[in-house]
Design an enzyme around this catalytic site. Sequence first.
Site, PDB file in Angstrom:
ATOM      1  N   LYS A 257       7.850  -7.293  11.973  1.00  0.00           N
ATOM      2  CA  LYS A 257       7.502  -5.880  11.854  1.00  0.00           C
ATOM      3  C   LYS A 257       6.837  -5.413  13.152  1.00  0.00           C
ATOM      4  CE  LYS A 257       6.412  -4.207   7.188  1.00  0.00           C
ATOM      5  NZ  LYS A 257       5.287  -3.871   6.286  1.00  0.00           N
TER       6      LYS A 257
HETATM    7  O1  G3P Z   1       3.518  -2.456   3.648  1.00  0.00           O
HETATM    8  C1  G3P Z   1       3.943  -1.214   4.124  1.00  0.00           C
HETATM    9  C2  G3P Z   1       3.661  -0.117   3.112  1.00  0.00           C
HETATM   10  O2  G3P Z   1       4.342  -0.393   1.919  1.00  0.00           O
HETATM   11  C3  G3P Z   1       2.187   0.059   2.809  1.00  0.00           C
HETATM   12  O3  G3P Z   1       2.050   1.189   2.034  1.00  0.00           O
HETATM   13  O4  G3P Z   1       0.619   3.183   1.719  1.00  0.00           O
HETATM   14  O5  G3P Z   1       0.573   1.337   0.034  1.00  0.00           O
HETATM   15  O6  G3P Z   1      -0.466   0.966   2.273  1.00  0.00           O
HETATM   16  P1  G3P Z   1       0.618   1.673   1.497  1.00  0.00           P
END
Ligand code: G3P
Length: 236
Positions: free
Chosen positions: A83
């Site tokens: 990533k």
């Molecule tokens: O891992 C990437 C993404 O899915 C993170 O999303 O907004 O839940 O931190 P969030």
Amino acid sequence: MKFFIDSAEVAEIQDLASTGLVDGVTTNPSLVAKSGRDFIDVLREICAIVPGPVSAEVTATELPAMLEEGRRLANLAENIVIKTPLTPDGLKACKALSDEGVRVNVTLCFSAAQAILAAKAGAAYVSPFVGRLDDVGSDGLRLIADIVEIYGVYPEFTTEVLVASVRHPIHVVEAARLGADVATLPPGVLRAMFRHPLTDKGLAAFLDDWAKTGQSILNRPEDGATDGSRPARRSA
Ligand code: G3P
């Protein structure tokens, strides 16, 4: 649609992988910090559990160190995907690593313009964050629609749309309706997709009515099997 698990909690990933519905895993530095464990150890354990793509994010922000970190992480297992953030150096690293045969998931995508750059940089996946856009009053699913539409115009864009920052099952349903390739789900969202109160109610009613019949599928007098073992297969 492929389902990835968005987590660095090995036990959670193990449990959900047993459903046979998990096609990969995504991690990020915040999820690793939340696990409280060593990043490399966690990645090795996840890669041993899930044969599909496992995203591991670089923490450097400048190209040389991004490349060094990416190459080191990619060497951990053949299913590691690197990533990189959607920044100029992150896309330069994406291009260089992709040219070396390393799959890259370009993350922290919040616009169609950014998604076009990720595809041009040779990303295997782009991760638009729908939940975080919704959190600030934008329309995260609109971005998914835009990216899927634009990518569909150019056959040379082979980047898969990996819907991230998923907050609830409707994000998954609508992303599927739009034709996104992958959704990465927090464990709780995948578990929520199984549940419906009418399913629970209906199953309880079926079992209650069945119990009233006094019948058993396995333990039938004519089969001579009273311990629940399978009766001998009848000859044709
Ligand atoms: O891992 C990437 C993404 O899915 C993170 O999303 O907004 O839940 O931190 P969030």
